[in-house]
Design an enzyme around this catalytic site. Structure first.
Site, PDB file in Angstrom:
ATOM      1  N   GLU A 170       0.815  -1.225   0.000  1.00 43.90           N
ATOM      2  CA  GLU A 170       0.000   0.000   0.000  1.00 43.90           C
ATOM      3  C   GLU A 170       0.840   1.262   0.000  1.00 43.90           C
ATOM      4  O   GLU A 170       0.470   2.267  -0.606  1.00 43.90           O
ATOM      5  CB  GLU A 170      -0.960   0.012   1.207  1.00 43.90           C
ATOM      6  CG  GLU A 170      -2.108  -0.984   1.101  1.00 43.90           C
ATOM      7  CD  GLU A 170      -1.683  -2.427   1.395  1.00 43.90           C
ATOM      8  OE1 GLU A 170      -0.578  -2.625   1.940  1.00 43.90           O
ATOM      9  OE2 GLU A 170      -2.460  -3.351   1.064  1.00 43.90           O
ATOM     10  N   HIS A 200     -11.833  -4.511   8.432  1.00 45.62           N
ATOM     11  CA  HIS A 200     -12.292  -4.367   7.043  1.00 45.62           C
ATOM     12  C   HIS A 200     -13.626  -3.631   6.972  1.00 45.62           C
ATOM     13  O   HIS A 200     -14.408  -3.856   6.063  1.00 45.62           O
ATOM     14  CB  HIS A 200     -12.466  -5.744   6.381  1.00 45.62           C
ATOM     15  CG  HIS A 200     -11.214  -6.495   6.113  1.00 45.62           C
ATOM     16  ND1 HIS A 200     -10.454  -7.059   7.113  1.00 45.62           N
ATOM     17  CD2 HIS A 200     -10.563  -6.782   4.958  1.00 45.62           C
ATOM     18  CE1 HIS A 200      -9.413  -7.680   6.578  1.00 45.62           C
ATOM     19  NE2 HIS A 200      -9.451  -7.522   5.272  1.00 45.62           N
TER      20      HIS A 200
END
Ligand SMILES: Cc1ncc(C[n+]2csc(CCOP(=O)(O)OP(=O)(O)O)c2C)c(N)n1
Lengths: 330, 315
Positions: free
Chosen positions: A60, A129
């Site tokens: 990321e 999440h």
């Protein structure tokens, strides 16, 4: 008009941009052959090839950083965080780099990039999440934060973000991806009527303003239906972008209705709802308030897994209805 | 090299006179790396730099007076007095900017290199970083990406033996930063960073490779910083003897002048003149920069954005 979903309306915006502007490219984890974890980029690799649709390693920080580097030398990257939760692995390139370079280098560069991904709960994916981290980014000078609530808006605001020379954190909601609507697709980037920093009154009303964004907009509209049956006439303001925030629309709505409920999926403390409340409290709109402001948001815990716990944590339509009833009592 | 050293010494003097606000990181002793690398680049090539970036900036062609103006916090500085020592950029000459975040430019350089590939340019991006930065996650993510995508980027590690007080040998497992290239499929070369010609040679090779589409390289240039890490450093982590030894026996400028006289590249007069030119340039830069106007705080509103800040604030 085309009957389509939020996810497909977003994909169509990518298509318009990729076809029209050579500088636009997309990068992210599994966005190519897999089509994205939520299928949003499905088909784009076939259509635009591996030079425009780049599958990256699970990295990321470099995904966000490559967008910064490419943007400052003239490209228009759109990069994906597979779940917006993973954006925390990329905080340096976003917060210390993208947000700062234009200012820190005295205007020598601008950073026209979009970093996007799905947020929010309701899928049973639990604490890591399911988050709504928008307030983190809205707090940073130099970033713009966009939170579309409808299929038309996700299409239009993506194009508007591409027209913007600053870094945009573009936060979608996973539960909205499948929502179907009639959408007018734009044939060119510049055809988008949307502008960052412009809220929209989604429903007019005279008794109470509900200021919401992202998935709380459809819930606020549902709440408005319920309240209408009780004779309460609700106005729903969709913020659309959190930074810049359209304080003018918020204030004029409150001046009209005299009551304010803020609605967000994120937990309440130190959040967008606080900013909305402050924008009213710190202006002449305060004099119009007939009741204390109510803020609706998640319980102040990480997102739990069990369906019952998850539903209890995330604000539902009923919670917005209750908040509106409370402000109407005063 | 002479100009860089004079620049850094000029800053020390300004600091002692109380004219500098904030901190600074001097690169005295490391001049051959910046000069050797940037001298090997072509017009249009890009660099990214670090908190210890004055040398990179000068070697890539910046105007010393505008740099001094930035350090003296003047409106006429490269960043209008908003950046300071750790953030000087000179984008028009291809310096994409110094970075106050250790390893902050590693991923940015990868992105700038990707853009060169996409734009069909044959420009190369050089990313300077310190030995300390090689232990950040960004180093590994960036090198991996550069490796799989054959990006036209040269990662140049200035191994000056310490990250603040932390010796490289104690911080980097394996103590072989160049060797880390192999893990990502890139050539990793260790060179004497105090030998400008060796640095130049390694850079030329890496740049040719990048321009031929063969991808990224990693160069570890071994050098030494004479001064403390920043303004506040009591040098408790190393001995005076160690510093003296590097300064007296391995100085990059001395080594280069020795080479020039031995090979009759430059006469002694020419060397003295070059050194004097460096000093004069910096003297004039300081004098010129001093006359600059102070930045205007009223220009800050909205300055974080290139367009439509749209923030009237909630107050
Ligand atoms: C992410 C981050 N961590 C820590 C620091 C504080 N810091 C600034 S310079 C430095 C040492 C860096 O060492 P190295 O990369 O070897 O560069 P050098 O200073 O030796 O040139 C540290 C720890 C920082 N600026 N950024």
């Amino acid at each position: 008009m085309t009957r389509t979903t939020y996810a497909k309306a977003l994909a169509e915006a990518f298509r318009v941009a990729l076809a029209e502007d050579e500088r636009v490219f997309m990068a992210g984890e599994d966005i190519g052959i897999y089509g994205g974890a939520f299928g949003v980029t499905d088909g784009l690799l076939d259509e635009f090839g591996p030079k425009r649709i780049l599958d990256t390693p699970i990295s990321e920080e470099v995904i966000a950083g490559l967008a910064v580097g490419a943007a400052i030398v003239g490209q228009r990257p759109i990069v994906e965080m597979q779940f917006s939760d993973f954006i925390v692995n990329a905080m340096d390139p976003i917060v210390n780099q993208a947000a700062k370079l234009h200012f820190m280098y005295g205007g020598q560069v601008s950073v026209p990039m979009i970093i996007r991904g799905p947020g929010g709960g309701g899928t049973g994916a639990a604490a890591q999440h399911s988050q709504s981290l928008e307030a983190w980014f809205a707090h940073v000078p130099g970033l713009k934060v966009v939170t579309p609530a409808t299929a038309q808006d996700v299409h239009d605001l993506l194009l508007a973000s591409l027209l913007d020379p600053d870094p945009v954190v573009f936060l979608e909601h996973k539960l909205l991806y499948k929502v179907e609507e009639d959408v007018e697709f734009r044939s060119s980037i510049a055809d988008t009527p949307a502008q960052l920093g412009q809220a929209l009154v989604r429903r007019e009303g005279g008794d109470c303003s509900i200021v919401a964004y992202s998935i709380m907009v459809p819930r606020a509209l549902e709440a408005a239906e319920v309240l209408a049956e009780e004779g309460i006439d609700v106005e729903v303001v969709d913020l659309r972008t959190l930074r810049p925030m359209d304080t003018t629309t918020i204030r004029s709505s409150v001046k009209k209705t005299g009551r304010l409920v803020t609605a967000q999926e994120a937990p309440v403390p130190v959040s967008i709802g606080a900013e909305v409340a402050a924008c009213v409290a710190g202006s002449d709109a305060l004099d119009y308030l007939l009741a204390p402001i109510q803020r609706v948001g998640s319980l102040d815990v990480p997102m739990p897994y069990a369906k019952t716990l998850e539903t209890a944590t995330i604000p539902q339509t009923g919670d917005i209805v209750d908040a509106a009833r409370r402000v109407m009592k005063d | 090299m002479w100009t860089i050293r004079a620049f850094e010494q000029g800053l020390e003097e300004l600091f002692q006179r109380g004219l500098l606000h904030g901190t600074m990181h001097l690169s005295i002793g490391q001049e051959a790396v910046a000069t050797g690398v940037c001298g090997a680049l072509a017009e249009g090539d890009l660099i990214t730099s670090t908190h210890r970036g004055h040398g990179h900036c000068l070697a890539h062609g910046a105007d010393p007076e505008r740099m001094m103006a930035e350090l003296l916090a003047k409106e006429s500085g490269y960043c209008k007095g908003r950046g300071g020592s750790m953030h000087i950029a000179d984008v028009s000459r291809g310096n994409l900017g110094a970075n106050g975040i250790v390893a902050g430019s590693m991923t940015i350089a990868a992105g700038a290199a990707l853009a060169q590939q996409q734009q069909g340019s044959d420009a190369v991006v050089v990313c300077f970083f310190g030995d300390g930065a090689a232990n950040e996650g960004a180093f590994h993510e960036a090198l991996n990406l550069a490796g799989i995508w054959d990006l036209p980027v040269i990662y140049v590690c200035e191994n000056n033996q310490y990250g603040m007080s932390m010796a490289t040998a104690r911080a980097a497992a394996g103590n072989d930063i160049a060797g880390r290239g192999a893990a990502y499929g890139l050539p990793g070369t260790k060179v004497n960073g105090n030998d400008i010609l060796a640095v130049r040679e390694a850079t030329l090779e890496a740049a040719a490779r990048a321009r031929a589409g063969e991808g990224a390289s990693l160069i570890e240039a071994v050098t030494y910083r004479y001064r403390g890490h920043s303004k506040s450093d009591r040098n408790l982590y190393r001995t005076r003897e160690e510093i003296t030894e590097w300064r007296d026996e391995r100085d990059p400028i001395d080594a280069f002048t020795r080479y020039c006289t031995e090979h009759e590249v430059l006469s002694e007069q020419e060397i003295t003149a070059a050194s004097q030119r460096g000093k004069d340039t910096i003297k004039e830069a300081v004098a010129g920069a001093m006359t600059g106007a102070e930045p205007d705080p009223t220009e800050l509103a909205g300055a974080a954005y290139a367009a439509n800040p749209g923030m009237e604030g909630a107050a």
